[in-house]
Design an enzyme around this catalytic site. Structure first.
Site, short mmCIF file in Angstrom:
data_model
loop_
_atom_site.label_atom_id
_atom_site.label_comp_id
_atom_site.label_asym_id
_atom_site.label_seq_id
_atom_site.Cartn_x
_atom_site.Cartn_y
_atom_site.Cartn_z
N ALA A 148 5.31 4.11 -5.31
CA ALA A 148 4.85 5.53 -5.60
C ALA A 148 4.51 6.37 -4.10
CB ALA A 148 3.35 5.38 -6.21
N ASN A 172 -1.17 -0.53 -2.62
CA ASN A 172 0.12 -1.14 -1.91
C ASN A 172 0.80 -0.25 -1.37
OD1 ASN A 172 -0.18 -4.01 -2.82
ND2 ASN A 172 0.05 -3.03 -5.27
N HIS A 212 -0.49 11.25 -2.49
CA HIS A 212 -0.46 10.67 -1.25
C HIS A 212 0.20 11.70 -0.30
CE1 HIS A 212 -1.34 7.24 -3.41
NE2 HIS A 212 -0.21 6.98 -4.19
#
Length: 268
Positions: A122, A190, A220
């Site tokens: 991601a 992760n 993010h």
């Protein structure tokens, strides 16, 4: 050319998404042959288009597969990965945070000529980070913002008695390193560990985690300063059926598998 035989360790939201695509022949030259589940005698109901793969245990994957996609709970990470590496085979690892608790698996891959492949998942920009790491990276900062429901139940919040269920504005819940976050937020971060492994490591990378009640997507942002370039990157991920995981994560697995025997590879 014989197809590459692929197995999936774990059959949750990501495993089922990958399986659905491979069952539909989304990646030429890749054949889904086996899936490891908790109880192979009670396989998960699934609407297969083609021939259903075998259901087996984690240690039953290696004899059947050339490559295994690990998307299992972190508690069984080593059990999913070790047999393949001992046999000198490849493992596509989604629980990259668990690598920090099992560095011996990297040594095992080296000794047996196996390979651990960490997809982008991601996050974005791992190709630029790995290129920058060939020179000198001065700093890497990652800022993660998540909807409240995507962070509920994280061990770090429980240990520190942090209640985010009723917050009304963005709240900083963690600032530290990806190594610390991998323990405190095992189902969430992760991506932070992947960024750290691509760059300057899990102890020098700075990570902030924000809970934001106004958000619908996991966001993010990565900021990098190096001797080759200074750059920043931001991604807003649409959640999958599991609110802790972005939909693009399963697609990144398909992209890795496509590169195994594709006639053209784009990116570092």
């Amino acid at each position: 050319m014989n197809p590459i035989r692929v197995g999936i360790a774990g059959f949750g939201a990501i495993g089922q998404s990958v399986a659905k695509s491979l069952d539909a022949d989304a990646v030429p030259g890749i054949e889904l042959v086996a899936i490891a589940v908790r109880d192979p005698r009670r396989p998960v109901a699934f609407a297969w288009q083609g021939q259903a793969p075998s259901f087996t245990t984690l240690d039953g994957l290696e004899p059947l597969c050339d490559v295994v996609v690990e998307c299992a709970p972190a508690a069984v990470f080593a059990d999913a990965v070790r047999p393949m590496l001992l046999a000198g085979k490849k493992v596509v690892v989604l629980s990259s945070g668990a690598l920090l608790s099992h560095p011996e698996l990297i040594d095992l891959a080296r000794q047996n000529h196996g390979q651990i492949l960490v997809p982008s998942g991601a996050i974005l920009g791992l190709d630029a980070l790995t290129a920058a790491a060939e020179g000198t990276i001065r700093s890497v900062t990652m800022i993660t913002r998540k909807p409240v429901r995507g962070l509920l139940g994280a061990p770090y919040l429980t240990t520190h008695n942090i209640d985010i269920s009723r917050i009304t504005e963005p709240t900083l819940v963690f600032r530290g390193t990806p190594r610390e976050a991998a323990i405190g937020f095992p189902a969430n971060l992760n991506v932070a560990v992947s960024v750290s492994l691509a760059g300057i490591g899990p102890d020098r990378t700075t990570l902030e985690i924000w809970a934001d009640p106004a958000l619908e997507r996991n966001t993010h942002r990565v900021e990098v300063d190096s001797d080759a370039a200074s750059f920043s990157m931001e991604i807003q991920n649409i959640p999958s059926e599991n609110p802790k995981t972005g939909r693009i994560t399963a697609q990144s697995v398909l992209a890795v598998l496509r590169k195994l025997n594709g006639p053209l590879r784009v990116g570092t």
